[in-house]
Design a protein around this motif. Structure first.
Motif, PDB file in Angstrom:
ATOM      1  N   GLY A 164      -0.470  -4.055   7.624  1.00 41.09           N
ATOM      2  CA  GLY A 164      -1.396  -4.917   6.874  1.00 41.09           C
ATOM      3  C   GLY A 164      -2.790  -4.329   6.784  1.00 41.09           C
ATOM      4  N   VAL A 165      -3.796  -5.196   6.958  1.00 39.45           N
ATOM      5  CA  VAL A 165      -5.185  -4.757   6.788  1.00 39.45           C
ATOM      6  C   VAL A 165      -5.697  -3.955   7.972  1.00 39.45           C
ATOM      7  CG1 VAL A 165      -5.774  -6.617   5.200  1.00 39.45           C
ATOM      8  CG2 VAL A 165      -6.048  -6.978   7.658  1.00 39.45           C
ATOM      9  N   SER A 166      -4.865  -3.753   8.999  1.00 37.96           N
ATOM     10  CA  SER A 166      -5.265  -2.841  10.074  1.00 37.96           C
ATOM     11  C   SER A 166      -5.214  -1.397   9.574  1.00 37.96           C
ATOM     12  CB  SER A 166      -4.366  -3.004  11.299  1.00 37.96           C
ATOM     13  OG  SER A 166      -3.029  -2.648  11.003  1.00 37.96           O
ATOM     14  N   ILE A 167      -4.512  -1.172   8.468  1.00 39.15           N
ATOM     15  CA  ILE A 167      -4.532   0.133   7.805  1.00 39.15           C
ATOM     16  C   ILE A 167      -5.866   0.249   7.060  1.00 39.15           C
ATOM     17  CG2 ILE A 167      -3.392   1.640   6.129  1.00 39.15           C
ATOM     18  CD1 ILE A 167      -0.876  -0.152   6.507  1.00 39.15           C
ATOM     19  N   PRO A 168      -6.611   1.349   7.221  1.00 36.16           N
ATOM     20  CA  PRO A 168      -7.888   1.488   6.508  1.00 36.16           C
ATOM     21  C   PRO A 168      -7.729   1.249   5.003  1.00 36.16           C
ATOM     22  CG  PRO A 168      -7.639   3.252   8.111  1.00 36.16           C
ATOM     23  CD  PRO A 168      -6.329   2.522   8.081  1.00 36.16           C
ATOM     24  N   LEU A 169      -8.707   0.581   4.410  1.00 37.54           N
ATOM     25  CA  LEU A 169      -8.640   0.238   2.987  1.00 37.54           C
ATOM     26  C   LEU A 169      -8.404   1.468   2.122  1.00 37.54           C
ATOM     27  CD1 LEU A 169      -8.998  -1.638   0.539  1.00 37.54           C
ATOM     28  CD2 LEU A 169     -11.483  -1.312   0.765  1.00 37.54           C
ATOM     29  N   TYR A 170      -9.160   2.544   2.387  1.00 34.92           N
ATOM     30  CA  TYR A 170      -9.024   3.735   1.547  1.00 34.92           C
ATOM     31  C   TYR A 170      -7.623   4.331   1.687  1.00 34.92           C
ATOM     32  CZ  TYR A 170     -14.159   3.413   1.630  1.00 34.92           C
ATOM     33  OH  TYR A 170     -15.451   2.977   1.547  1.00 34.92           O
ATOM     34  N   SER A 171      -7.021   4.221   2.873  1.00 36.43           N
ATOM     35  CA  SER A 171      -5.654   4.705   3.066  1.00 36.43           C
ATOM     36  C   SER A 171      -4.679   3.892   2.234  1.00 36.43           C
ATOM     37  CB  SER A 171      -5.265   4.615   4.548  1.00 36.43           C
ATOM     38  OG  SER A 171      -6.072   5.444   5.349  1.00 36.43           O
ATOM     39  N   ARG A 172      -4.898   2.576   2.178  1.00 35.35           N
ATOM     40  CA  ARG A 172      -4.018   1.716   1.386  1.00 35.35           C
ATOM     41  C   ARG A 172      -4.131   2.059  -0.097  1.00 35.35           C
ATOM     42  NH1 ARG A 172      -6.270  -3.704   2.690  1.00 35.35           N
ATOM     43  NH2 ARG A 172      -7.605  -2.794   4.295  1.00 35.35           N
ATOM     44  N   ILE A 173      -5.341   2.387  -0.536  1.00 35.07           N
ATOM     45  CA  ILE A 173      -5.537   2.779  -1.936  1.00 35.07           C
ATOM     46  C   ILE A 173      -4.812   4.091  -2.231  1.00 35.07           C
ATOM     47  CG2 ILE A 173      -7.266   3.598  -3.605  1.00 35.07           C
ATOM     48  CD1 ILE A 173      -9.243   1.598  -2.335  1.00 35.07           C
ATOM     49  N   ILE A 174      -5.010   5.088  -1.357  1.00 33.31           N
ATOM     50  CA  ILE A 174      -4.420   6.403  -1.600  1.00 33.31           C
ATOM     51  C   ILE A 174      -2.908   6.370  -1.448  1.00 33.31           C
ATOM     52  CG2 ILE A 174      -4.317   8.776  -0.706  1.00 33.31           C
ATOM     53  CD1 ILE A 174      -7.351   8.504  -0.180  1.00 33.31           C
ATOM     54  N   ALA A 175      -2.398   5.511  -0.559  1.00 37.31           N
ATOM     55  CA  ALA A 175      -0.944   5.391  -0.405  1.00 37.31           C
ATOM     56  C   ALA A 175      -0.294   5.019  -1.733  1.00 37.31           C
ATOM     57  CB  ALA A 175      -0.614   4.341   0.659  1.00 37.31           C
ATOM     58  N   LEU A 176      -0.892   4.077  -2.443  1.00 36.63           N
ATOM     59  CA  LEU A 176      -0.343   3.658  -3.737  1.00 36.63           C
ATOM     60  C   LEU A 176      -0.585   4.721  -4.807  1.00 36.63           C
ATOM     61  CD1 LEU A 176       1.037   1.659  -5.571  1.00 36.63           C
ATOM     62  CD2 LEU A 176      -1.135   0.423  -5.809  1.00 36.63           C
ATOM     63  N   ALA A 177      -1.791   5.286  -4.832  1.00 35.27           N
ATOM     64  CA  ALA A 177      -2.098   6.327  -5.820  1.00 35.27           C
ATOM     65  C   ALA A 177      -1.174   7.530  -5.644  1.00 35.27           C
ATOM     66  CB  ALA A 177      -3.563   6.749  -5.689  1.00 35.27           C
ATOM     67  N   ASP A 178      -0.920   7.902  -4.401  1.00 34.87           N
ATOM     68  CA  ASP A 178      -0.044   9.024  -4.083  1.00 34.87           C
ATOM     69  C   ASP A 178       1.381   8.740  -4.563  1.00 34.87           C
ATOM     70  OD1 ASP A 178       0.845  11.404  -2.996  1.00 34.87           O
ATOM     71  OD2 ASP A 178       1.014  10.616  -0.959  1.00 34.87           O
ATOM     72  N   ALA A 179       1.884   7.542  -4.264  1.00 38.42           N
ATOM     73  CA  ALA A 179       3.249   7.175  -4.666  1.00 38.42           C
ATOM     74  C   ALA A 179       3.370   7.089  -6.182  1.00 38.42           C
ATOM     75  CB  ALA A 179       3.626   5.843  -4.025  1.00 38.42           C
ATOM     76  N   TYR A 180       2.346   6.530  -6.829  1.00 38.58           N
ATOM     77  CA  TYR A 180       2.361   6.408  -8.296  1.00 38.58           C
ATOM     78  C   TYR A 180       2.458   7.793  -8.937  1.00 38.58           C
ATOM     79  CZ  TYR A 180       0.816   5.290 -13.050  1.00 38.58           C
ATOM     80  OH  TYR A 180       0.722   5.166 -14.419  1.00 38.58           O
ATOM     81  N   ASP A 181       1.631   8.738  -8.439  1.00 41.25           N
ATOM     82  CA  ASP A 181       1.678  10.077  -9.029  1.00 41.25           C
ATOM     83  C   ASP A 181       3.002  10.773  -8.721  1.00 41.25           C
ATOM     84  OD1 ASP A 181       0.261  12.378 -10.393  1.00 41.25           O
ATOM     85  OD2 ASP A 181       0.814  13.301  -8.483  1.00 41.25           O
ATOM     86  N   ALA A 182       3.521  10.564  -7.506  1.00 43.31           N
ATOM     87  CA  ALA A 182       4.801  11.185  -7.144  1.00 43.31           C
ATOM     88  C   ALA A 182       5.919  10.696  -8.051  1.00 43.31           C
ATOM     89  CB  ALA A 182       5.129  10.875  -5.687  1.00 43.31           C
ATOM     90  N   MET A 183       5.929   9.398  -8.350  1.00 39.93           N
ATOM     91  CA  MET A 183       6.996   8.848  -9.180  1.00 39.93           C
ATOM     92  C   MET A 183       6.875   9.254 -10.645  1.00 39.93           C
ATOM     93  SD  MET A 183       7.839   5.025  -7.696  1.00 39.93           S
ATOM     94  CE  MET A 183       6.169   4.446  -7.394  1.00 39.93           C
ATOM     95  N   THR A 184       5.646   9.423 -11.116  1.00 45.52           N
ATOM     96  CA  THR A 184       5.448   9.740 -12.530  1.00 45.52           C
ATOM     97  C   THR A 184       5.402  11.244 -12.795  1.00 45.52           C
ATOM     98  OG1 THR A 184       3.047   9.512 -12.215  1.00 45.52           O
ATOM     99  CG2 THR A 184       4.236   7.593 -13.054  1.00 45.52           C
ATOM    100  N   SER A 185       5.580  12.059 -11.743  1.00 44.74           N
ATOM    101  CA  SER A 185       5.548  13.518 -11.890  1.00 44.74           C
ATOM    102  C   SER A 185       6.938  14.106 -11.647  1.00 44.74           C
ATOM    103  CB  SER A 185       4.553  14.124 -10.892  1.00 44.74           C
ATOM    104  OG  SER A 185       3.260  13.599 -11.098  1.00 44.74           O
TER     105      SER A 185
END
Length: 332
Positions: free
Chosen positions: A263-284
């Motif tokens: 949950g929110v114990s994960i740093p906010l920026y990590s949560r953002i990059i986790a999704l951005a990373d997965a989005y790029d991985a799936m669309t590449s």
């Protein structure tokens, strides 16, 4: 200009900065008395400005209409400029712009004390502006060096090329949608560029493998986030980025790595990059598959909200994509 107007009684105020590339003065702030509604009252005396910018010295004019240096200039007459204070913005003898205040009705409105006060403000503002420009130059140099490092790492696998930059772009898109400040957006961008730096220690045989990884190989891959954090941990002043890199593979339900944060114990920026990373991985394109159609990617992201991804971050990304014209089906 609000601070200046509180300190000196003026009808109008102007602040302009010198564009380093074009050499032109660019207005940055304008202030006038509330009852001065005529737009023509925003014209400024070029003669006064030229003198201050050329000589780099402050000017106190008691009555411009009778001052031999300026009284015949059209802008002085047409604007009925009377008293005037104009000071350069300087840093290390470099003129960066000016602050100008004047009155249109009365002469002798400003004193030598007013001039000293405005000159002090101009000097401090000049130093602050120069420091900001130097910081921006250093930041650009740092980002350029980091991009060069990332490009070297990504050269190990052709399908990686520009991955980190795309993750950074998507991360900033999400950060803007969340209402994060420009400084926070820069932190997200820098962390995203560095998020895979730990893969510099991952053998190419693993990076290029098309089949299923063995448990040992998976452990090597999973170690890259901690390794990346350790690599950059000696750089002072980027503690947020170190933690972001370390935890960008945590999952919202606590099943991620390296620490199983939830949950929110994960740093906010990590949560953002986790999704951005997965989005790029799936669309590449990857060695083992083609890129996934965008509709399927969006469907998968929605499905993983609350499990792999922070639902709020998912909503932000989908809203941002929708603003860009991507068709995002309503959640059922």
């Amino acid at each position: 200009m609000g601070v200046v107007f509180k300190l000196v009684k003026a009808d109008r105020g102007f602040l302009a900065l010198l564009d380093e590339e074009t050499g032109e003065l660019v207005p940055k702030a304008v202030r006038r008395r509330e009852d001065l509604t005529d737009t023509s009252s925003l014209t400024i005396s070029q003669g006064i400005i030229k003198r201050v910018m050329d000589k780099g010295t402050s000017l106190l004019i008691s009555d411009a209409l009778t001052d031999e240096r300026f009284k015949k200039r059209d802008s002085i007459v047409s604007q009925n400029i009377r008293s005037c204070l104009c000071v350069p913005l300087k840093s290390r003898n470099k003129i960066l712009g000016f602050i100008h205040v004047d009155t249109l009705t009365t002469s002798d409105s400003f004193s030598k004390d007013d001039l000293r006060l405005l000159s002090a403000i101009g000097a401090q503002a000049g130093i602050a502006l120069e420091n900001a420009r130097l910081f921006e130059q250093v930041q650009e140099l740092m980002f350029g060096s980091i991009r060069a490092l990332v490009a070297t790492i990504e050269a190990k696998a052709p399908y990686w090329r520009y991955h980190s930059q795309r993750v950074a772009d998507i991360g900033v898109l999400i950060a803007k949608e969340l209402g994060l400040s420009p400084e926070e957006q820069k932190t997200v961008e820098l962390a995203a560029l560095l998020h895979d730096v730990g893969k510099i220690g991952t053998p190419e045989t693993i990076l290029h493998k098309e089949g299923t990884l063995t448990p040992q190989q998976k452990a090597v891959v999973h170690s890259h986030s901690s390794r990346g954090a350790n690599i950059i941990s000696n750089i002072k002043g980027i503690e947020d980025i170190v933690q972001t890199v370390r935890h960008h593979h945590e999952r919202f339900d606590g099943s991620g790595y390296p620490n199983g944060l939830k949950g929110v114990s994960i740093p906010l920026y990590s949560r953002i990059i986790a999704l951005a990373d997965a989005y790029d991985a799936m669309t590449s394109i990857r060695p083992y598959r083609e890129n996934i159609p965008l509709a399927e990617v969006i469907s998968e992201i929605k499905k993983k909200a609350g499990e792999q991804f922070d639902p709020e971050i998912v909503s932000a990304l989908l809203s941002a994509l929708s603003r860009q014209g991507v068709e995002v089906p309503e959640q059922k």
